[in-house]
Design a protein around this motif. Structure first.
Motif, PDB file in Angstrom:
ATOM      1  N   GLU A   2       0.856  -1.198   0.000  1.00 56.53           N
ATOM      2  CA  GLU A   2       0.000   0.000   0.000  1.00 56.53           C
ATOM      3  C   GLU A   2       0.888   1.243   0.000  1.00 56.53           C
ATOM      4  OE1 GLU A   2      -2.648  -0.480   3.315  1.00 56.53           O
ATOM      5  OE2 GLU A   2      -3.919  -1.884   2.215  1.00 56.53           O
ATOM      6  N   VAL A   3       1.254   1.663  -1.207  1.00 53.01           N
ATOM      7  CA  VAL A   3       2.234   2.734  -1.379  1.00 53.01           C
ATOM      8  C   VAL A   3       1.560   4.101  -1.281  1.00 53.01           C
ATOM      9  CG1 VAL A   3       3.956   3.715  -2.929  1.00 53.01           C
ATOM     10  CG2 VAL A   3       3.583   1.237  -2.881  1.00 53.01           C
ATOM     11  N   GLU A   4       2.154   4.987  -0.473  1.00 58.19           N
ATOM     12  CA  GLU A   4       1.726   6.389  -0.450  1.00 58.19           C
ATOM     13  C   GLU A   4       2.514   7.149  -1.508  1.00 58.19           C
ATOM     14  OE1 GLU A   4      -0.019   8.171   3.556  1.00 58.19           O
ATOM     15  OE2 GLU A   4       2.121   7.736   3.697  1.00 58.19           O
ATOM     16  N   VAL A   5       1.822   7.914  -2.345  1.00 64.43           N
ATOM     17  CA  VAL A   5       2.507   8.638  -3.414  1.00 64.43           C
ATOM     18  C   VAL A   5       2.110  10.109  -3.410  1.00 64.43           C
ATOM     19  CG1 VAL A   5       2.671   6.603  -4.906  1.00 64.43           C
ATOM     20  CG2 VAL A   5       0.734   8.158  -5.154  1.00 64.43           C
ATOM     21  N   ILE A   6       3.057  10.934  -3.831  1.00 65.71           N
ATOM     22  CA  ILE A   6       2.767  12.303  -4.209  1.00 65.71           C
ATOM     23  C   ILE A   6       2.893  12.390  -5.724  1.00 65.71           C
ATOM     24  CG2 ILE A   6       3.486  13.320  -2.028  1.00 65.71           C
ATOM     25  CD1 ILE A   6       6.149  14.030  -3.324  1.00 65.71           C
ATOM     26  N   TYR A   7       2.252  13.362  -6.327  1.00 70.43           N
ATOM     27  CA  TYR A   7       2.241  13.451  -7.782  1.00 70.43           C
ATOM     28  C   TYR A   7       1.888  14.866  -8.209  1.00 70.43           C
ATOM     29  CZ  TYR A   7      -2.786  13.170  -6.964  1.00 70.43           C
ATOM     30  OH  TYR A   7      -4.059  13.412  -6.512  1.00 70.43           O
ATOM     31  N   TYR A   8       2.241  15.197  -9.441  1.00 70.14           N
ATOM     32  CA  TYR A   8       1.855  16.480 -10.019  1.00 70.14           C
ATOM     33  C   TYR A   8       0.481  16.319 -10.656  1.00 70.14           C
ATOM     34  CZ  TYR A   8       1.740  20.586 -13.024  1.00 70.14           C
ATOM     35  OH  TYR A   8       1.378  21.767 -13.641  1.00 70.14           O
ATOM     36  N   ALA A   9      -0.492  17.084 -10.173  1.00 64.58           N
ATOM     37  CA  ALA A   9      -1.867  16.966 -10.654  1.00 64.58           C
ATOM     38  C   ALA A   9      -2.118  17.938 -11.810  1.00 64.58           C
ATOM     39  CB  ALA A   9      -2.847  17.246  -9.526  1.00 64.58           C
ATOM     40  N   GLN A  10      -2.583  17.404 -12.914  1.00 61.56           N
ATOM     41  CA  GLN A  10      -2.875  18.239 -14.076  1.00 61.56           C
ATOM     42  C   GLN A  10      -4.017  19.218 -13.797  1.00 61.56           C
ATOM     43  OE1 GLN A  10      -1.211  18.456 -16.913  1.00 61.56           O
ATOM     44  NE2 GLN A  10       0.256  16.874 -16.317  1.00 61.56           N
ATOM     45  N   ALA A  11      -4.976  18.802 -12.974  1.00 63.06           N
ATOM     46  CA  ALA A  11      -6.142  19.661 -12.722  1.00 63.06           C
ATOM     47  C   ALA A  11      -5.776  20.902 -11.929  1.00 63.06           C
ATOM     48  CB  ALA A  11      -7.217  18.865 -11.982  1.00 63.06           C
ATOM     49  N   THR A  12      -4.919  20.742 -10.911  1.00 58.82           N
ATOM     50  CA  THR A  12      -4.584  21.873 -10.041  1.00 58.82           C
ATOM     51  C   THR A  12      -3.244  22.519 -10.380  1.00 58.82           C
ATOM     52  OG1 THR A  12      -3.512  20.414  -8.428  1.00 58.82           O
ATOM     53  CG2 THR A  12      -5.885  20.815  -8.156  1.00 58.82           C
ATOM     54  N   LYS A  13      -2.451  21.827 -11.217  1.00 55.35           N
ATOM     55  CA  LYS A  13      -1.121  22.303 -11.592  1.00 55.35           C
ATOM     56  C   LYS A  13      -0.200  22.473 -10.380  1.00 55.35           C
ATOM     57  CE  LYS A  13      -2.573  22.539 -15.819  1.00 55.35           C
ATOM     58  NZ  LYS A  13      -2.273  21.438 -16.746  1.00 55.35           N
ATOM     59  N   ARG A  14      -0.323  21.530  -9.437  1.00 51.62           N
ATOM     60  CA  ARG A  14       0.574  21.554  -8.289  1.00 51.62           C
ATOM     61  C   ARG A  14       0.772  20.131  -7.760  1.00 51.62           C
ATOM     62  NH1 ARG A  14      -4.067  24.297  -5.683  1.00 51.62           N
ATOM     63  NH2 ARG A  14      -5.104  22.798  -4.292  1.00 51.62           N
ATOM     64  N   ILE A  15       1.731  19.993  -6.847  1.00 46.89           N
ATOM     65  CA  ILE A  15       1.999  18.696  -6.241  1.00 46.89           C
ATOM     66  C   ILE A  15       0.875  18.358  -5.259  1.00 46.89           C
ATOM     67  CG2 ILE A  15       3.610  17.333  -4.862  1.00 46.89           C
ATOM     68  CD1 ILE A  15       4.668  18.056  -7.617  1.00 46.89           C
ATOM     69  N   GLU A  16       0.319  17.146  -5.405  1.00 48.48           N
ATOM     70  CA  GLU A  16      -0.767  16.690  -4.541  1.00 48.48           C
ATOM     71  C   GLU A  16      -0.336  15.431  -3.788  1.00 48.48           C
ATOM     72  OE1 GLU A  16      -3.521  18.245  -4.094  1.00 48.48           O
ATOM     73  OE2 GLU A  16      -3.901  19.478  -5.863  1.00 48.48           O
ATOM     74  N   GLY A  17      -1.063  15.140  -2.714  1.00 43.33           N
ATOM     75  CA  GLY A  17      -0.817  13.929  -1.947  1.00 43.33           C
ATOM     76  C   GLY A  17      -0.214  14.230  -0.593  1.00 43.33           C
ATOM     77  N   PRO A  18       0.228  13.182   0.117  1.00 42.85           N
ATOM     78  CA  PRO A  18       0.300  11.794  -0.357  1.00 42.85           C
ATOM     79  C   PRO A  18      -1.061  11.107  -0.385  1.00 42.85           C
ATOM     80  CG  PRO A  18       1.078  11.931   1.898  1.00 42.85           C
ATOM     81  CD  PRO A  18       0.820  13.334   1.467  1.00 42.85           C
ATOM     82  N   THR A  19      -1.218  10.239  -1.398  1.00 45.70           N
ATOM     83  CA  THR A  19      -2.410   9.430  -1.577  1.00 45.70           C
ATOM     84  C   THR A  19      -2.031   7.966  -1.438  1.00 45.70           C
ATOM     85  OG1 THR A  19      -3.389  11.057  -3.092  1.00 45.70           O
ATOM     86  CG2 THR A  19      -4.248   8.805  -3.187  1.00 45.70           C
ATOM     87  N   LEU A  20      -2.790   7.219  -0.639  1.00 43.81           N
ATOM     88  CA  LEU A  20      -2.494   5.809  -0.419  1.00 43.81           C
ATOM     89  C   LEU A  20      -3.102   4.971  -1.534  1.00 43.81           C
ATOM     90  CD1 LEU A  20      -1.185   3.815   1.606  1.00 43.81           C
ATOM     91  CD2 LEU A  20      -3.456   3.557   2.644  1.00 43.81           C
ATOM     92  N   ILE A  21      -2.262   4.222  -2.230  1.00 50.47           N
ATOM     93  CA  ILE A  21      -2.715   3.353  -3.313  1.00 50.47           C
ATOM     94  C   ILE A  21      -2.981   1.963  -2.734  1.00 50.47           C
ATOM     95  CG2 ILE A  21      -2.087   2.284  -5.505  1.00 50.47           C
ATOM     96  CD1 ILE A  21      -0.361   4.702  -6.077  1.00 50.47           C
ATOM     97  N   LYS A  22      -4.234   1.526  -2.813  1.00 50.09           N
ATOM     98  CA  LYS A  22      -4.641   0.262  -2.202  1.00 50.09           C
ATOM     99  C   LYS A  22      -4.889  -0.840  -3.222  1.00 50.09           C
ATOM    100  CE  LYS A  22      -6.612   2.232   1.992  1.00 50.09           C
ATOM    101  NZ  LYS A  22      -7.765   2.225   2.929  1.00 50.09           N
ATOM    102  N   GLN A  23      -4.592  -0.570  -4.478  1.00 52.93           N
ATOM    103  CA  GLN A  23      -4.741  -1.600  -5.511  1.00 52.93           C
ATOM    104  C   GLN A  23      -3.654  -1.404  -6.552  1.00 52.93           C
ATOM    105  OE1 GLN A  23      -8.631  -2.702  -7.104  1.00 52.93           O
ATOM    106  NE2 GLN A  23      -7.852  -2.403  -9.175  1.00 52.93           N
ATOM    107  N   GLY A  24      -3.245  -2.508  -7.142  1.00 47.63           N
ATOM    108  CA  GLY A  24      -2.263  -2.430  -8.211  1.00 47.63           C
ATOM    109  C   GLY A  24      -0.839  -2.563  -7.715  1.00 47.63           C
ATOM    110  N   LEU A  25       0.049  -2.851  -8.653  1.00 45.71           N
ATOM    111  CA  LEU A  25       1.471  -2.911  -8.379  1.00 45.71           C
ATOM    112  C   LEU A  25       2.139  -1.721  -9.040  1.00 45.71           C
ATOM    113  CD1 LEU A  25       2.178  -6.711  -8.980  1.00 45.71           C
ATOM    114  CD2 LEU A  25       1.889  -5.535  -6.786  1.00 45.71           C
ATOM    115  N   PRO A  26       3.110  -1.102  -8.372  1.00 43.86           N
ATOM    116  CA  PRO A  26       3.756   0.092  -8.930  1.00 43.86           C
ATOM    117  C   PRO A  26       4.712  -0.257 -10.071  1.00 43.86           C
ATOM    118  CG  PRO A  26       4.740  -0.462  -6.829  1.00 43.86           C
ATOM    119  CD  PRO A  26       3.591  -1.410  -7.019  1.00 43.86           C
TER     120      PRO A  26
END
Length: 302
Positions: A196-220
């Motif tokens: 369950e990886v926590e990630v930060i990311y650049y959001a296209q909608a807000t044009k800024r760094i968002e997160g951290p968001t916990l990913i509960k599905q999928g493999l990175p």
């Protein structure tokens, strides 16, 4: 698998040293992106980093994975693919766990699963899984060539968004089943937290760094461990296709079915889809193609 011995081994300098080497090698040679400063620092401070990891693992219930970051290279001319950059310490622990899993299960993975198999011979000291060009992919191509000389029909398909669709719950079930390990053990609890990886990311909608968001599905996507975990996830599918007598081969999510009639191949396709759906996966219908003559088979087989 004895979970207590597994945890003792995970905390060993010998295993973590090899896991460190795999992580650094794959980050440089396999990842879509890497930070040269991180690599230089890690190489210069290998002993200290491993000692710090061992200290953190001394209290497995308190081990806290660091925040990763997501980036989005192009998948095609319209869409991007999400890649996740795991911090080096957590990446080393992921490789260590995958090494322990592979020592127990590698010999039982389907022979027609060509991707992300453990490296052998001189390469084993350098890399965790086989090299793409001289290992799994070339074997997959040779196997296809052998089959298409003996069969009249080829069906090519793949799994839709396979890494992003993998269920952590189903993956843990597969590990419990195939490695016979207690799902409530500290070793598996640690593995679950790493999934369950926590990630930060650049959001296209807000044009800024968002997160951290916990990913509960999928493999990175973005390191060599995940392909091996995907093999564990799909082991029941591979086994089911063998039990059905299908002429079946898989490279990651890229699948081939050979046969002597269209009916035989499409029946096996339905068996494949049935077992994928049990794991929350499905076929990519736009990439599913069938060929029934030599020229068409040659076009779609690789």
């Amino acid at each position: 698998m004895d979970h207590q011995r597994a945890m003792i081994r995970l905390k060993s300098n010998k295993l973590l040293s090899a896991a460190f080497d795999y992580a650094v090698f794959d980050r440089i040679h396999g990842d879509n992106f890497y930070d040269p400063i991180e690599i230089e620092y890690s190489k210069e401070n290998k002993k200290e980093i491993i000692s710090e990891i061992i200290e953190e693992l001394s209290n497995t219930t308190g081990y806290s994975p660091r925040v990763a970051f997501a980036y989005y290279p192009p998948k095609n001319h319209l869409c991007d693919r999400r890649m996740i950059y795991i911090p080096i310490k957590d990446l080393v622990v992921r490789y260590g766990i995958a090494m322990i899993f592979s020592d127990e299960i590698e010999q039982d993975i389907h022979g027609q699963c060509f991707a992300n198999r453990r490296a052998t011979g001189e390469y084993r000291t350098q890399r965790f899984t086989e090299d793409f060009a001289i290992g799994g992919w070339s074997s997959f191509c040779r196997w296809q060539k052998e089959q298409y000389t003996n069969h009249k029909v080829l069906l090519r398909t793949d799994i839709s968004a396979s890494y992003d669709s993998i269920s952590h719950s189903y993956l843990l079930d597969a590990i419990e089943k195939h490695l016979m390990i207690n799902p409530k053990s500290p070793f598996i609890s640690l593995f679950k937290r790493l999934l369950e990886v926590e990630v930060i990311y650049y959001a296209q909608a807000t044009k800024r760094i968002e997160g951290p968001t916990l990913i509960k599905q999928g493999l990175p996507i973005g390191d060599g461990v995940e392909g091996y975990l995907a093999n564990l996830y799909l082991k029941d599918v591979d086994d089911a296709m063998t039990d059905a007598g299908a002429c079946y081969g898989r490279y990651v999510d890229d699948i081939r079915l050979f046969g002597d009639s269209r009916l035989y191949v499409t029946n096996n396709l339905r068996i494949l889809q049935e077992h994928l759906l049990k794991l929350g996966l499905n076929l990519n219908t736009s990439k599913t193609k069938i060929a029934e003559n030599e020229d068409d088979i040659a076009k779609i087989r690789s």
